[in-house]
Motif scaffolding. Structure first.
Motif, PDB file in Angstrom:
ATOM      1  N   GLU A 456       0.903  -1.288   0.067  1.00  0.00           N
ATOM      2  CA  GLU A 456      -0.144   0.114  -0.004  1.00  0.00           C
ATOM      3  C   GLU A 456       0.783   1.183   0.031  1.00  0.00           C
ATOM      4  O   GLU A 456       0.542   2.110  -0.738  1.00  0.00           O
ATOM      5  N   SER A 457       1.963   1.172   0.867  1.00  0.00           N
ATOM      6  CA  SER A 457       2.597   2.456   0.804  1.00  0.00           C
ATOM      7  C   SER A 457       3.457   2.844  -0.515  1.00  0.00           C
ATOM      8  O   SER A 457       3.653   3.841  -0.895  1.00  0.00           O
ATOM      9  N   LEU A 458       3.868   1.662  -1.138  1.00  0.00           N
ATOM     10  CA  LEU A 458       4.609   2.025  -2.391  1.00  0.00           C
ATOM     11  C   LEU A 458       3.387   2.228  -3.412  1.00  0.00           C
ATOM     12  O   LEU A 458       3.692   3.301  -4.333  1.00  0.00           O
ATOM     13  N   VAL A 459       2.421   1.716  -3.430  1.00  0.00           N
ATOM     14  CA  VAL A 459       1.256   2.148  -4.560  1.00  0.00           C
ATOM     15  C   VAL A 459       0.861   3.490  -4.238  1.00  0.00           C
ATOM     16  O   VAL A 459       0.818   4.095  -5.312  1.00  0.00           O
ATOM     17  N   ARG A 466       9.039  -1.955   5.318  1.00  0.00           N
ATOM     18  CA  ARG A 466       9.481  -3.537   5.206  1.00  0.00           C
ATOM     19  C   ARG A 466       8.611  -4.461   5.516  1.00  0.00           C
ATOM     20  O   ARG A 466       8.727  -5.585   5.000  1.00  0.00           O
ATOM     21  N   GLY A 467       7.457  -4.088   6.488  1.00  0.00           N
ATOM     22  CA  GLY A 467       6.513  -5.271   6.603  1.00  0.00           C
ATOM     23  C   GLY A 467       5.647  -5.426   5.553  1.00  0.00           C
ATOM     24  O   GLY A 467       5.171  -6.649   5.224  1.00  0.00           O
ATOM     25  N   GLU A 468       5.544  -4.568   4.466  1.00  0.00           N
ATOM     26  CA  GLU A 468       4.700  -4.658   3.353  1.00  0.00           C
ATOM     27  C   GLU A 468       5.710  -5.726   2.254  1.00  0.00           C
ATOM     28  O   GLU A 468       4.931  -6.553   1.605  1.00  0.00           O
ATOM     29  N   ASP A 471       4.762  -9.009   3.642  1.00  0.00           N
ATOM     30  CA  ASP A 471       3.720  -9.553   3.373  1.00  0.00           C
ATOM     31  C   ASP A 471       3.548 -10.014   1.947  1.00  0.00           C
ATOM     32  O   ASP A 471       2.590 -11.059   1.441  1.00  0.00           O
ATOM     33  N   ALA A 472       4.096  -9.295   0.994  1.00  0.00           N
ATOM     34  CA  ALA A 472       4.082  -9.348  -0.516  1.00  0.00           C
ATOM     35  C   ALA A 472       4.591 -10.875  -0.800  1.00  0.00           C
ATOM     36  O   ALA A 472       4.203 -11.692  -1.476  1.00  0.00           O
ATOM     37  N   ALA A 473       5.575 -11.083  -0.108  1.00  0.00           N
ATOM     38  CA  ALA A 473       6.496 -12.224  -0.259  1.00  0.00           C
ATOM     39  C   ALA A 473       5.563 -13.540   0.226  1.00  0.00           C
ATOM     40  O   ALA A 473       5.470 -14.601  -0.359  1.00  0.00           O
TER      41      ALA A 473
END
Length: 520
Positions: A456-459, A466-468, A471-473
């Protein structure tokens, strides 16, 4: 015999004897086979797809298996170099048969209940069926990875071809159109752009149209003069909305007014009659948490409603805004997931969507209703596939029936709608329930979409947390991962594509892949 969840666990010291372990496994297998077959027979009349029959039987056997506490048995199997049953979801009976056959050889004695080792084809049949059912829903996988990427389209996608082409070119395998927003004219524009991009790039891209469902939201918000934020201990009057919030709310801010407490309304007013004192009511994805303190609170102007007391809010306060979601975690809401708007939208959706996202689905009758509505609109065309969005505790508990009644008739998938689900069941239970949904769907060979706030932060801001990234992995364990819309969506697709491709070299579903490591 192994313990059920209500019985005392087996003594692990007894299980250290391979003969005891073998007889325990054989008794377990017999129980699972009988209970699983009985459950399957209850479902049989609802299954029309021949290629789903073995999946339904495996699901029944898995549910029968998981009624038992297997932890001591798992520990006892490990020293013998045997499967600990930890990856049994897709192949319950073949896995049990393989362990029993090998353990019988270790014991060196004829078994009273002989069991041959299953052939390789039957052992991996569940994996093949999951792949087959996933392809029936999403089409063939991209060459470089197993997991698909789904992207929510913004309004601009109806007119910005370059944006849509970039999404498809960077790795989007499916796009989501949220029917809660925009118009059929905009949806048609989005669909045309996706079809053009898919044709020009030679990259297939499915279209999922997500029905809005009941919009349980706040309406116009009135705020006491001089107050802009809600704090813990404040009170909020929740009344019935007379109009939809789009017509009612002039802005996304509360309207200053000479009132004693914050006031707003509920867009589905019949819910208010179901609430009693101490019932929790969450606002804006749980940013504001309240409980009912009075069910018939009257105002000087003659209106009445529920009086809520804020139990949780940020120390800095939270703005109470119009059009924010309302959740009622401990209340069973007898609402149809198909609203009048949804039925009207289905006239368009049934003609243009490859997949229908079904919001707020909770019971088998909900599945049957949508199937009936689609059949009435088929006009000889193939029916769109269905994805059930699991976003309430009731949907979680009814998931086996939802799977049987949907996948028994057509290609079907499940979306773990983590936003509403977290609010409904509690954030601390989300990871646990997410795991259980993944297990259950794998047992039924049903594909899963991992959704809500992925990267979400990237989008939104151009840089992931780092947590995202973790989660994506971990999303590699699903069959599809959904990204939401945002200004940096193209970059997010590229990074997610890279993460998923890398993770598939390390893990497949729950199974580690022991490729050679070159870091040390």
């Amino acid at each position: 015999m192994l313990s059920s969840t209500s019985e005392k666990p087996v003594d692990p010291l007894n299980l250290a004897d391979p003969h005891v372990l073998l007889s325990t496994l054989q008794a377990l297998r017999q129980t699972i086979e009988g209970e699983g077959q009985s459950m399957f027979e209850q479902w049989r009349s609802h299954i029309q797809r021949a290629d789903f029959l073995s999946s339904a039987l495996n699901l029944a056997e898995y549910l029968a298996l998981r009624r038992h506490d297997l932890r001591e048995l798992q520990a006892a199997l490990m020293p013998w170099g045997l499967s600990s049953l930890g990856r049994i979801e897709a192949r319950v009976m073949p896995n049990l048969d393989a362990v029993i056959a090998t353990l019988a050889l270790i014991c060196g004695a004829e078994s009273a209940q002989p069991c041959n080792h299953p052939p390789i084809e039957s052992f991996f049949e569940g994996d093949r069926l999951l792949q087959q059912h996933t392809e029936a829903l999403f089409g063939h996988p991209p060459a470089q990875r197993r997991v698909r990427i789904m992207v929510t389209l913004p309004t601009e996608a109806a007119t910005d071809y370059d944006m849509v082409r970039a999404m498809v070119q960077r790795g989007a395998n499916c796009v989501r159109i949220n029917c809660a927003h925009d118009t059929p004219e905009s949806w048609q524009g989005m669909i045309d752009q996706v079809h053009r991009a898919a044709q020009e790039t030679g990259t297939p891209c499915k279209i999922m149209m997500d029905l809005a469902g009941p919009k349980i939201r706040t309406g116009t918000v009135l705020a006491p003069l001089g107050k802009k934020r809600v704090f813990r201990g404040d009170q909020i009057l929740l009344s019935q909305c007379q109009l939809e919030p789009e017509s009612n709310a002039a802005s996304d801010e509360a309207i200053p007014s000479p009132v004693d407490q914050f006031q707003t309304c509920c867009t589905v007013p019949e819910i208010l009659a179901l609430l009693t004192v101490d019932t929790p009511v969450y606002i804006d994805d749980g940013k504001i948490r309240t409980r009912v303190v009075e069910t018939q609170h009257s105002l000087p102007d003659g209106r009445s409603g529920l009086l809520l007391q804020v139990t949780h809010a940020s120390p800095k306060g939270v703005k109470l805004r119009p059009e924010k979601g309302l959740n009622f975690p401990h209340t069973v809401l007898p609402l149809s997931p198909l609203t009048e708007k949804d039925l009207h939208d289905l006239d368009f959706v049934a003609r243009h969507a490859d997949i229908i996202g079904y919001s707020f689905v909770q019971r088998r009758a909900d599945i049957e209703r949508l199937q009936q509505e689609l059949a009435q609109r088929s006009e000889g065309r193939p029916l769109p596939e269905i994805v059930a969005k699991i976003e309430t505790a009731i949907a979680v508990s009814n998931l086996p029936e939802l799977i049987i009644h949907a996948a028994g008739k057509q290609a079907f998938g499940v979306m773990i709608a983590r936003g509403d689900l977290a609010v409904e069941i509690g954030y601390q239970r989300l990871t646990e329930i997410q795991e259980e949904i993944l297990w259950l769907c794998e047992a039924a060979h049903v594909p899963v979409i991992w959704a809500t706030q992925v990267l979400e932060s990237l989008v939104k801001n151009g840089a992931p947390s780092r947590g995202e990234m973790t989660d994506a992995a971990m999303a590699e364990r699903a069959e599809c991962v959904m990204l939401n819309k945002g200004p940096f969506i193209a970059e997010a697709i590229t990074i997610l594509d890279d993460v998923l491709t890398r993770m598939e070299a390390h893990q497949s579903k729950k199974t580690p892949q022991l490729r050679a490591l070159h870091s040390w």
